[in-house]
Design a protein around this motif. Structure first.
Motif, PDB file in Angstrom:
ATOM      1  N   CYS A   1      -1.864   2.026  -3.987  1.00 35.67           N
ATOM      2  CA  CYS A   1      -0.825   2.741  -3.426  1.00 35.67           C
ATOM      3  C   CYS A   1      -1.123   4.422  -3.252  1.00 35.67           C
ATOM      4  CB  CYS A   1       0.737   2.840  -4.125  1.00 35.67           C
ATOM      5  SG  CYS A   1       1.912   3.616  -3.606  1.00 35.67           S
ATOM      6  N   GLY A   2      -1.271   4.892  -2.057  1.00 35.03           N
ATOM      7  CA  GLY A   2      -1.235   6.362  -1.646  1.00 35.03           C
ATOM      8  C   GLY A   2      -0.178   6.693  -1.197  1.00 35.03           C
ATOM      9  N   HIS A   3       0.263   8.174  -1.314  1.00 35.08           N
ATOM     10  CA  HIS A   3       1.197   8.843  -1.075  1.00 35.08           C
ATOM     11  C   HIS A   3       1.280  10.025  -0.295  1.00 35.08           C
ATOM     12  CE1 HIS A   3       1.099  12.313  -3.506  1.00 35.08           C
ATOM     13  NE2 HIS A   3       0.119  11.504  -4.258  1.00 35.08           N
ATOM     14  N   SER A   4       2.114  10.236   0.564  1.00 33.34           N
ATOM     15  CA  SER A   4       2.570  11.436   1.527  1.00 33.34           C
ATOM     16  C   SER A   4       2.333  12.825   0.466  1.00 33.34           C
ATOM     17  CB  SER A   4       3.791  11.682   2.029  1.00 33.34           C
ATOM     18  OG  SER A   4       4.884  11.611   1.227  1.00 33.34           O
TER      19      SER A   4
ATOM     20  N   GLY B   1      -2.293  -2.957   0.095  1.00 32.19           N
ATOM     21  CA  GLY B   1      -2.383  -1.431   0.325  1.00 32.19           C
ATOM     22  C   GLY B   1      -0.976  -0.985   0.672  1.00 32.19           C
ATOM     23  N   TRP B   2      -0.764   0.033   0.008  1.00 34.50           N
ATOM     24  CA  TRP B   2       0.648   0.758   0.223  1.00 34.50           C
ATOM     25  C   TRP B   2       0.535   2.139   0.597  1.00 34.50           C
ATOM     26  CZ3 TRP B   2       4.886  -1.144  -3.942  1.00 34.50           C
ATOM     27  CH2 TRP B   2       4.931  -2.492  -3.824  1.00 34.50           C
ATOM     28  N   TYR B   3       1.471   2.604   1.500  1.00 28.97           N
ATOM     29  CA  TYR B   3       1.764   4.111   1.417  1.00 28.97           C
ATOM     30  C   TYR B   3       3.102   4.532   1.283  1.00 28.97           C
ATOM     31  CZ  TYR B   3       2.348   8.359   4.186  1.00 28.97           C
ATOM     32  OH  TYR B   3       2.235   9.646   4.705  1.00 28.97           O
ATOM     33  N   TYR B   4       3.314   5.313   0.382  1.00 32.39           N
ATOM     34  CA  TYR B   4       4.680   5.782  -0.037  1.00 32.39           C
ATOM     35  C   TYR B   4       5.017   7.267   0.454  1.00 32.39           C
ATOM     36  CZ  TYR B   4       8.321   7.291  -3.487  1.00 32.39           C
ATOM     37  OH  TYR B   4       9.303   7.929  -3.988  1.00 32.39           O
TER      38      TYR B   4
ATOM     39  N   VAL C   1       7.005  10.403  -0.424  1.00 31.81           N
ATOM     40  CA  VAL C   1       7.739  10.798  -1.237  1.00 31.81           C
ATOM     41  C   VAL C   1       9.120  11.545  -0.962  1.00 31.81           C
ATOM     42  CG1 VAL C   1       5.543  11.343  -2.593  1.00 31.81           C
ATOM     43  CG2 VAL C   1       6.560  13.185  -0.884  1.00 31.81           C
ATOM     44  N   ASP C   2       9.005  11.927   0.414  1.00 33.86           N
ATOM     45  CA  ASP C   2      10.314  12.617   0.957  1.00 33.86           C
ATOM     46  C   ASP C   2      11.357  11.529   1.423  1.00 33.86           C
ATOM     47  OD1 ASP C   2       8.589  12.184   2.993  1.00 33.86           O
ATOM     48  OD2 ASP C   2       9.245  13.808   4.360  1.00 33.86           O
ATOM     49  N   THR C   3      10.966  10.268   1.723  1.00 36.55           N
ATOM     50  CA  THR C   3      12.054   9.257   2.198  1.00 36.55           C
ATOM     51  C   THR C   3      12.377   8.260   1.020  1.00 36.55           C
ATOM     52  OG1 THR C   3      10.421   8.060   3.436  1.00 36.55           O
ATOM     53  CG2 THR C   3      11.271  10.069   4.698  1.00 36.55           C
ATOM     54  N   GLY C   4      11.153   7.879   0.511  1.00 37.52           N
ATOM     55  CA  GLY C   4      11.077   6.634  -0.388  1.00 37.52           C
ATOM     56  C   GLY C   4      10.796   5.262   0.537  1.00 37.52           C
ATOM     57  N   ARG C   5      10.354   5.750   1.654  1.00 39.68           N
ATOM     58  CA  ARG C   5       9.823   4.421   2.277  1.00 39.68           C
ATOM     59  C   ARG C   5       8.471   4.039   1.748  1.00 39.68           C
ATOM     60  NH1 ARG C   5      11.276   7.674   7.013  1.00 39.68           N
ATOM     61  NH2 ARG C   5      13.383   7.135   7.643  1.00 39.68           N
ATOM     62  N   VAL C   6       8.156   2.595   1.750  1.00 40.38           N
ATOM     63  CA  VAL C   6       6.827   2.023   1.341  1.00 40.38           C
ATOM     64  C   VAL C   6       6.533   1.375   2.574  1.00 40.38           C
ATOM     65  CG1 VAL C   6       5.999   0.267  -0.078  1.00 40.38           C
ATOM     66  CG2 VAL C   6       7.566   1.776  -1.046  1.00 40.38           C
ATOM     67  N   HIS C   7       5.176   1.681   2.863  1.00 39.48           N
ATOM     68  CA  HIS C   7       4.660   1.011   4.300  1.00 39.48           C
ATOM     69  C   HIS C   7       3.480   0.156   3.714  1.00 39.48           C
ATOM     70  CE1 HIS C   7       6.251   4.382   7.139  1.00 39.48           C
ATOM     71  NE2 HIS C   7       6.223   4.795   6.063  1.00 39.48           N
ATOM     72  N   GLU C   8       3.497  -1.110   4.234  1.00 34.91           N
ATOM     73  CA  GLU C   8       2.282  -1.938   3.788  1.00 34.91           C
ATOM     74  C   GLU C   8       1.159  -2.251   4.603  1.00 34.91           C
ATOM     75  OE1 GLU C   8       4.369  -5.612   1.560  1.00 34.91           O
ATOM     76  OE2 GLU C   8       6.193  -4.707   2.811  1.00 34.91           O
ATOM     77  N   LEU C   9       0.151  -2.411   4.133  1.00 39.70           N
ATOM     78  CA  LEU C   9      -0.940  -2.797   5.052  1.00 39.70           C
ATOM     79  C   LEU C   9      -1.180  -4.051   5.481  1.00 39.70           C
ATOM     80  CD1 LEU C   9      -3.542  -1.426   6.153  1.00 39.70           C
ATOM     81  CD2 LEU C   9      -4.898  -2.260   4.175  1.00 39.70           C
TER      82      LEU C   9
END
Length: 203
Positions: A97-100, A179-182, A184-192
């Motif tokens: 999980c990476g993050h903004s 793979g996830w992309y989180y 931090v300012d919206t709480g949305r989780v994007h999945e690969l």
């Protein structure tokens, strides 16, 4: 610090350790997921996933980086954690999980002089060759660093597949990588997804 200490002192009372849920934890841990994420204080895996104690095994470091197997021949806490999670705990899923707004990825993209932080510089060298060539193409006005963070997640999944325990378990059909992309300012989780694109679930 005082606020943290006060909450720690009241933890037993606040949580209610007399319940069966916590007594069961003394028997052992049986997490189904290894969650690899950044040590950034804004990224809290259990909060994001709603996981209860014992449900996820965490590996956190600057930039959610997985060193290559036997990198530089030195012992690695990351390699030990991965091996233990797969071979002893028998986790069936691994999430990277990476993050903004990631400071580590921002330093790579901007080519920040890290000579005053030799430990950080050496750590980021593990991913600099893989990410720096395309880093200049990112939009410098994008504070979320979306492109470089997502490239890093893809890269770490590739590195993971080179670890013997991961290779054995995936080839046997006993392990799935995610793979996830989180944000931090919206709480949305994007999945690969299977096409190599990050999508918000259901979109």
């Amino acid at each position: 610090m005082k606020a943290l200490l006060d909450r720690a002192r009241s933890f037993e009372r606040r949580v209610g350790f007399e319940g069966d849920e916590y007594r069961k934890l003394s028997v052992g841990q049986f997490p189904g997921v290894l969650f690899i994420s950044c040590s950034d204080s804004r990224v809290i895996p259990a909060l994001i996933t709603g996981a209860r104690p014992g449900e996820i095994f965490e590996l956190r470091n600057a930039g959610n980086i997985v060193p290559p197997h036997d990198a530089q021949g030195a012992p690695s806490g990351e390699a030990a954690t991965i091996e233990y999670a797969l071979e002893v705990l028998g986790v069936q899923d691994v999430v990277v999980c990476g993050h903004s707004h990631c400071g580590a990825m921002g330093a790579l993209r901007q080519g920040t002089d890290l000579s005053g932080l030799p430990g950080v510089d050496a750590w980021l060298e593990l991913v600099r060759p893989a990410l720096a060539p395309e880093g200049a193409a990112d939009q410098p006005s994008d504070p979320a660093l979306r492109d470089v963070v997502q490239r890093n997640v893809r890269h770490q999944l590739t590195v993971l597949r080179g670890h013997p325990a991961v290779r054995r378990q995936t080839e046997a059909g006993r392990l799935r990588l995610h793979g996830w992309y989180y944000e931090v300012d919206t709480g949305r989780v994007h999945e690969l997804d299977e096409d190599g694109l990050f999508r918000v679930h259901g979109s």
